[in-house]
Scaffold this active site. Structure first.
Site, PDB file in Angstrom:
ATOM      1  CE  LYS A  13       1.761 -18.594  11.746  1.00 27.77           C
ATOM      2  NZ  LYS A  13       2.380 -19.028  10.485  1.00 27.77           N
ATOM      3  NE  ARG A  88       3.448 -12.911   8.820  1.00 28.33           N
ATOM      4  CZ  ARG A  88       2.336 -13.638   8.616  1.00 28.33           C
ATOM      5  NH1 ARG A  88       1.280 -13.450   9.372  1.00 28.33           N
ATOM      6  NH2 ARG A  88       2.307 -14.549   7.680  1.00 28.33           N
ATOM      7  NE  ARG A 127      -1.884 -22.649   2.455  1.00 30.70           N
ATOM      8  CZ  ARG A 127      -1.501 -21.985   3.550  1.00 30.70           C
ATOM      9  NH1 ARG A 127      -1.745 -22.485   4.739  1.00 30.70           N
ATOM     10  NH2 ARG A 127      -0.866 -20.845   3.467  1.00 30.70           N
TER      11      ARG A 127
HETATM   12  P1  AMP Z   1      -1.024 -15.394   6.839  1.00 33.72           P
HETATM   13  O1  AMP Z   1      -2.359 -15.959   6.456  1.00 33.72           O
HETATM   14  O2  AMP Z   1      -0.844 -15.240   8.307  1.00 33.72           O
HETATM   15  O3  AMP Z   1       0.118 -16.132   6.201  1.00 33.72           O
HETATM   16  O4  AMP Z   1      -0.984 -13.905   6.257  1.00 33.72           O
HETATM   17  C1  AMP Z   1      -1.149 -13.645   4.890  1.00 33.72           C
HETATM   18  C2  AMP Z   1      -0.527 -12.299   4.540  1.00 33.72           C
HETATM   19  O5  AMP Z   1      -1.164 -11.255   5.291  1.00 33.72           O
HETATM   20  C3  AMP Z   1       0.942 -12.154   4.875  1.00 33.72           C
HETATM   21  O6  AMP Z   1       1.795 -12.683   3.867  1.00 33.72           O
HETATM   22  C4  AMP Z   1       1.082 -10.642   4.984  1.00 33.72           C
HETATM   23  O7  AMP Z   1       1.067 -10.011   3.723  1.00 33.72           O
HETATM   24  C5  AMP Z   1      -0.211 -10.267   5.690  1.00 33.72           C
HETATM   25  N1  AMP Z   1      -0.074 -10.352   7.160  1.00 33.72           N
HETATM   26  C6  AMP Z   1      -0.724 -11.196   8.005  1.00 33.72           C
HETATM   27  N2  AMP Z   1      -0.360 -10.989   9.271  1.00 33.72           N
HETATM   28  C7  AMP Z   1       0.563  -9.996   9.253  1.00 33.72           C
HETATM   29  C8  AMP Z   1       1.333  -9.351  10.251  1.00 33.72           C
HETATM   30  N3  AMP Z   1       1.244  -9.678  11.551  1.00 33.72           N
HETATM   31  N4  AMP Z   1       2.190  -8.357   9.851  1.00 33.72           N
HETATM   32  C9  AMP Z   1       2.286  -7.988   8.568  1.00 33.72           C
HETATM   33  N5  AMP Z   1       1.602  -8.574   7.563  1.00 33.72           N
HETATM   34  C10 AMP Z   1       0.746  -9.579   7.897  1.00 33.72           C
END
Ligand code: AMP
Length: 206
Positions: A13, A88, A127
């Protein structure tokens, strides 16, 4: 144009969102990046979310919705946004609809990157070795993936019911995925133009 880049963790993404920023000037709003920045800055918010993120769990809806609203207000007049890693949960999706509506905007489409779980596990192992992100370790990643299926995948019928969902093969090469997304967005823009232009402009040109 406001687009949600949808998919499980490590589906690509962020990579695709960055390309759309470079190619179309859309602003990437990644809640994951915002939360990581809060941690790096050592803010109260960063301290509050650190453990939750490292475990692979989701932080509260209130926190991420507030972060997104802050950015929508900070980027007034932008040509559009790509939401990356947000929403999410169904609650977050409803809040996004309301936030955009309150600002006289709406979500134009949701692009789902379809990637097999087994492929994701392979990608993330690589990664983790290269970048060492704590939540990419195999235990946390399994929790992130399980949370995706349980809490985030229910958004698919939500957006399908709104007629906004398009699926793209996320297993292809990065350039091929980007080309598929470009096609979806171009078709969408053409459709919107057709819907908003008066008939004489459609026939005789602008
Ligand atoms: P990502 O880099 O998008 O995979 O996000 C890393 C971490 O940030 C996730 O595993 C969650 O702990 C938190 N996080 C990011 N976006 C969200 C969201 N929209 N809702 C809840 N937690 C989030």
């Amino acid at each position: 144009m406001n687009i949600v880049m949808f998919g499980p963790p490590a589906a690509g993404k962020g990579t695709q969102a960055k390309r759309l920023t470079a190619e179309r000037g859309l602003i990437q709003l990644s809640t994951g990046d915002m939360l990581r920045a809060a941690r790096t800055s050592g803010s109260e918010l960063g301290k509050k979310v650190a453990g939750i993120m490292d475990r692979g769990d989701l932080v509260s809806d209130e926190i991420v919705i507030a972060l997104i609203e802050e950015q929508l207000d900070a980027n007034k007049g932008a040509p559009g946004f790509i939401f990356d890693g947000f929403p999410r949960t169904v609650e977050q999706a409803k809040a996004l609809d309301a936030s955009l509506q309150a600002r006289g905007q709406e979500l134009d489409g949701v692009v789902r990157l379809c990637v097999d779980d087994n492929v994701l596990l392979g990608r993330i192992e690589k990664r983790f070795k290269e970048e060492g992100r704590k939540d990419d370790n195999p235990e946390s990643f399994k929790i992130r993936l399980a949370n995706y299926h349980k809490q985030t995948a229910p958004l698919l019928p939500y957006y399908a019911a709104q007629g906004k969902l398009t699926e793209v093969d996320g297993l292809a090469e990065i350039d091929t995925v980007a080309a598929s997304i470009a096609k979806v967005l171009d078709m969408q823009m053409a459709g919107e133009e057709k819907a908003t232009k008066p008939w004489w402009k459609r026939i005789f040109g602008s």
